[in-house]
Motif scaffolding. Structure first.
Motif, PDB file in Angstrom:
ATOM      1  N   GLU A  23     -23.080  27.575 -33.093  1.00  0.00           N
ATOM      2  CA  GLU A  23     -21.811  27.980 -32.501  1.00  0.00           C
ATOM      3  C   GLU A  23     -21.360  29.299 -33.137  1.00  0.00           C
ATOM      4  OE1 GLU A  23     -20.221  23.398 -32.366  1.00  0.00           O
ATOM      5  OE2 GLU A  23     -18.739  25.009 -32.202  1.00  0.00           O
ATOM      6  N   ASP A  73     -25.779  29.581 -24.118  1.00  0.00           N
ATOM      7  CA  ASP A  73     -24.719  29.293 -23.167  1.00  0.00           C
ATOM      8  C   ASP A  73     -23.566  30.209 -23.534  1.00  0.00           C
ATOM      9  OD1 ASP A  73     -22.591  28.348 -21.645  1.00  0.00           O
ATOM     10  OD2 ASP A  73     -23.197  26.258 -21.837  1.00  0.00           O
ATOM     11  N   LYS A  76     -20.045  28.909 -23.771  1.00  0.00           N
ATOM     12  CA  LYS A  76     -19.715  28.098 -24.948  1.00  0.00           C
ATOM     13  C   LYS A  76     -19.969  28.855 -26.249  1.00  0.00           C
ATOM     14  CE  LYS A  76     -20.697  23.642 -22.741  1.00  0.00           C
ATOM     15  NZ  LYS A  76     -21.505  22.395 -22.795  1.00  0.00           N
ATOM     16  N   THR A  78     -22.676  29.598 -27.632  1.00  0.00           N
ATOM     17  CA  THR A  78     -23.610  28.753 -28.381  1.00  0.00           C
ATOM     18  C   THR A  78     -25.055  29.133 -28.097  1.00  0.00           C
ATOM     19  OG1 THR A  78     -22.027  26.927 -28.387  1.00  0.00           O
ATOM     20  CG2 THR A  78     -24.312  26.375 -28.864  1.00  0.00           C
TER      21      THR A  78
END
Lengths: 120, 107
Positions: A23, A73, A76, A78
């Motif tokens: 993340e 992604d 996100k 991420t």
């Protein structure tokens, strides 16, 4: 401030699979290629994979090609690393890394790493 | 693939000494080279990019240079916090490769 947080490591048997996540925060994730770098216990650094912007291209060394898949992604923020057919020699700390600019592979930000142990 | 041969693998030095670490690329990589510092249990830290560009916040006692396919990291006036392992990495093309590392130890 750039922050990269890896997760998903653990103990897996040879031949097994694992998916790592990273993340990202503190920068425009979608504007940067991203990479995974690993370090076996007591050993040096090994680049594992890079994914380009908008995941149009991905790159791997021969040691993981065909077994590992990098993805992202951007909604996100991420980064992922899908690891299949794991081998003992894949045991390592896996770092997520961000390049210093969108057009180079000098890694100026790193996560803290997540340990993957492949063992029966 | 481009191989990065780093030497020495370890060096013992005292505070105040100068240390030189060398990386040789197996083919031309222009100035596409980085140097990293890593301390035990920590992620690597980028010190120098493009062979000689010092990253923001890195002390000026660190410097990098290039001669052909040979690259050098020099640490002048070694400080206690500089005892660590150093890696070179080429960024010329994929696959990216790192040197084997140089451990700078206290004499």
């Amino acid at each position: 401030e750039v922050h990269l947080l890896e997760s998903g490591g653990g103990l897996v048997q040879p031949g097994g699979s694992l998916r790592l996540s990273c993340e990202a925060s503190g920068f425009t994730f979608s504007s940067y290629a991203m990479a995974w770098v690993r370090q076996a216990p007591g050993k040096g650094l090994e680049w594992v994979s890079t994914i380009s912007l908008t995941f149009s291209s991905s790159f791997y060394p021969d040691s993981v090609k065909g077994r590992f898949t990098i993805s992202r992604d951007d909604s996100k923020n991420t980064l992922y690393l899908q690891m299949n057919s794991l081998r003992d020699e894949d045991t390592a700390v896996y770092f997520c890394a961000k390049p210093s600019s969108p057009t180079n592979s000098y890694f100026d930000s790193w996560g803290q790493g997540t340990l993957v142990t492949v063992s029966s | 693939d481009i191989q990065m041969t780093q030497s020495p693998s370890s060096v013992a030095a005292s505070v105040g000494d100068s240390v030189t670490i060398t990386c040789r690329a197996s083919q031309g990589i222009s100035t596409w080279l980085a140097w990293y510092q890593q301390k035990p249990g920590k992620a690597p830290k980028l010190l120098i990019s493009a062979a000689s560009i010092l990253q923001s916040g890195v002390p000026s006692r660190f410097s990098g240079s290039r001669s052909g396919t040979d690259f050098t990291l020099t640490i002048n006036s070694l400080q206690p916090e500089d005892f660590a392992t150093y890696y070179c990495q080429h960024a010329y093309t994929f696959p990216l490769t790192f040197g084997g590392g140089t451990k700078v130890e206290i004499k």
